[in-house]
Design an enzyme around this catalytic site. Structure first.
Site, PDB file in Angstrom:
ATOM      1  N   MET A  59       0.846  -1.200   0.000  1.00 12.71           N
ATOM      2  CA  MET A  59       0.000   0.000   0.000  1.00 12.71           C
ATOM      3  C   MET A  59       0.879   1.247   0.000  1.00 12.71           C
ATOM      4  O   MET A  59       1.885   1.308   0.669  1.00 12.71           O
ATOM      5  CB  MET A  59      -0.863   0.006   1.262  1.00 12.71           C
ATOM      6  CG  MET A  59      -2.068   0.917   1.150  1.00 12.71           C
ATOM      7  SD  MET A  59      -2.897   1.141   2.718  1.00 12.71           S
ATOM      8  CE  MET A  59      -4.094  -0.142   2.648  1.00 12.71           C
ATOM      9  N   CYS A  60       0.525   2.245  -0.789  1.00 10.75           N
ATOM     10  CA  CYS A  60       1.194   3.531  -0.776  1.00 10.75           C
ATOM     11  C   CYS A  60       0.134   4.584  -1.047  1.00 10.75           C
ATOM     12  O   CYS A  60      -0.970   4.250  -1.464  1.00 10.75           O
ATOM     13  CB  CYS A  60       2.253   3.642  -1.880  1.00 10.75           C
ATOM     14  SG  CYS A  60       3.691   2.578  -1.648  1.00 10.75           S
ATOM     15  N   GLY A  61       0.460   5.828  -0.797  1.00  6.75           N
ATOM     16  CA  GLY A  61      -0.472   6.908  -1.109  1.00  6.75           C
ATOM     17  C   GLY A  61       0.111   7.830  -2.159  1.00  6.75           C
ATOM     18  O   GLY A  61       1.323   8.081  -2.173  1.00  6.75           O
TER      19      GLY A  61
END
Lengths: 313, 236
Positions: free
Chosen positions: A1-3
């Site tokens: 997960m990354c933003g």
């Protein structure tokens, strides 16, 4: 997960608020990526015979005036330099190719973070709020910004492995996802002249675009090529000198939301990162389609932007 | 709870003041057999897990766009969301009605067991994945891999369907008015008989959507993937 977050200001009178509008977007994505943070800022463009270089050395006591003196002597011109935390922005009067060749030396006591006429990249290991603070993101002025909050999967948590990755003149890439064929593609691109600094899969995507563009492809052509040549999950946002592009893989597991008002265009991994933007209540909000290249570019007249995103066919 | 106004018969919760946890706790405290209550939730602002796990007869209106898994596991309640929804809207809902005024991101209605989910905008990829009895009515179009491995329930799609519709389908019935990019493995077009027109009419009426049921085409399982085929007995 990354933003991922991106903000482009259509109304130039908002430029002085770029950092103030952009910082809350980046901080809202802390849960998606708490281990490193980075952003590309597009501001203070220089002419074709001037180049902006952002260099990095992890020691806060590092003597950047020595580097400045060395560059002054080498290029025989006055240079401007400004130190911010572990990074130093240097402006040199020379062509980009000449500057690139000189600073990309293996023996240089610094890492090169970005080179271009508009772009400045700042990135570090740490929480978004801490990284934003040390680079004083909230007071930044400019036309647009791309940001990334990282939760590492494919490689180590280091400054060099943080996003954005510079992909050549004024282009940069941020990535949410993971690529499966990056090792093989890295070897192939290295034969094509790409120089890799990390084991990171996203750097391979960045170098892929750089190699394609050096071969004469447009950004859109290179991105459609990426759909064919990159195996894995991705939402990419690519910053350009006058806008940004978004691409999701055909499976589209990795999220993306876009929004457009009369004043700005924005993208983010999740809507909550857009919720703080002024006028969001009346903005058009939509999810970009899988395997489709979205390009936002300003129009031909000065700072006047086109009013819709171009969906390439 | 901070942010709650109880002077009117509608309980208003402002998420600028109250936390998501406080909101969900208040909804969980409603008795399964209690009197029906009305709720209005302000400033959703893309927050995740709003109004998840309700197990009571109540009406909840949410103002603004919602984040992941809104209205998940809903039982009995009627929810209206005045905005768009992120991944997993009404995931595994059991009964009741969830109405989304805007667009839904991927996996809307995933694994839903019962009740009705109405999406007035478009739904993205994997709408109704692994459906287990919920009915879904989409006024717009649905993305790729919708109704993947769907087992029971019905989907009525007034717009178009993306590629691989109904891949590895069990017994969910699919009705599509627009174009289907392509059908997934073991999904075939089937005859639209009078009882199917009647079923679609009833679902559209319940959803409050004005479309001609006769204009829909029916798709379902060819039942070759999930049934043992006696002709293959020699292979074992």
């Amino acid at each position: 997960m990354c933003g991922i977050v991106g903000l482009y200001l259509k109304n130039p009178s908002l430029n002085r608020e770029l950092g103030a509008l952009f910082e809350p977007m980046l901080l809202e994505m802390t849960q998606r990526g708490p281990d490193s943070t980075g952003f590309a800022l597009y501001r203070d463009p220089v002419g074709p015979m001037r180049v902006k270089v952002v260099l990095q050395n992890p020691a806060l006591s590092f003597d950047w005036s020595t580097v400045a003196a060395d560059l002054t002597q080498h290029f025989g011109c006055d240079i401007d330099f400004r130190v911010q935390h572990t990074h130093c922005l240097i402006t040199v009067s020379a062509t980009e190719a000449v500057v690139r060749e000189y600073v990309m030396s293996d023996t240089a006591p610094y890492a090169v973070v970005s080179i271009g006429h508009h772009i400045e990249i700042y990135k570090e290991v740490g929480l978004p709020k801490d990284v934003a603070r040390v680079f004083d993101l909230k007071s930044v002025q400019g036309s647009h910004a791309i940001g990334h909050t990282r939760m590492a999967t494919e490689s180590a948590v280091t400054t060099a492995g943080s996003h954005p990755f510079s992909t050549g003149s004024d282009l940069c890439l941020v990535h949410n996802g993971s690529l499966s064929n990056h090792n093989r593609l890295r070897r192939k691109l290295a034969k094509d002249g790409a120089v890799f600094r990390t084991e990171n899969d996203s750097e391979v995507a960045a170098q892929y675009l750089d190699v394609q563009i050096r071969h004469g492809l447009s950004l859109e052509e290179a991105l459609y090529g990426a759909l064919k040549d990159l195996d894995g999950f991705f939402t990419f946002t690519i910053g350009t000198s006058d806008g940004f592009a978004v691409l999701r893989d055909p499976i589209a597991c990795k999220p993306a939301v876009m929004a457009e008002s009369v004043e700005w265009v924005a993208m983010a991994s999740e809507y909550r990162a857009l919720a703080s933007l002024p006028g969001i209540e009346n903005a058009r909000v939509w999810e970009p389609e899988p395997a489709t290249v979205y390009v936002w570019e300003k129009g031909g007249q000065g700072r006047q932007a086109t009013t819709t995103l171009a969906r390439a066919s | 709870m901070a942010g709650t106004q109880s002077t009117s018969p509608v309980r208003t919760v402002d998420l600028k003041v109250a936390t998501v946890r406080e909101l969900n706790q208040a909804l969980h405290e409603l008795a399964e057999d209690g009197a029906e209550t009305d709720w209005k939730i302000l400033n959703a602002a893309g927050n995740h897990a709003l109004a998840v796990g309700i197990n009571a007869r109540c009406r909840v209106e949410i103002m603004g766009h919602v984040g992941y898994y809104c209205a998940g596991m809903n039982k009995y309640a009627t929810l209206t969301i005045n905005g768009n929804a992120a991944t997993g809207l009404a995931e595994n809902m059991m009964s009741g009605l969830v109405r989304l005024r805007g667009d839904a991101s991927q996996s809307a209605g995933a694994t839903g067991r019962g009740g009705l989910l109405v999406i007035e905008g478009n739904a993205a990829a994997r709408c109704g994945i692994s459906l287990k009895g919920l009915d879904i009515v989409v006024k717009g179009s649905v993305g790729h891999m919708s109704a993947f491995m769907a087992q029971r329930g019905r989907m009525v799609i007034c717009g178009d369907a993306g590629s691989a519709l109904g891949d590895s389908l069990y017994e969910t019935q699919l009705f599509v008015k627009g174009k289907v990019v392509d059908l997934g493995a073991d999904c075939i077009e089937k005859e639209m008989r009078a009882e199917h027109v009647e079923a679609v009419e009833a679902l559209l009426a319940k959803a409050g959507i004005n479309e001609r049921a006769q204009a829909f085409r029916r798709y379902g399982s060819a039942r070759k993937l999930y049934h043992f085929n006696i002709d293959h007995a020699d292979a074992y």
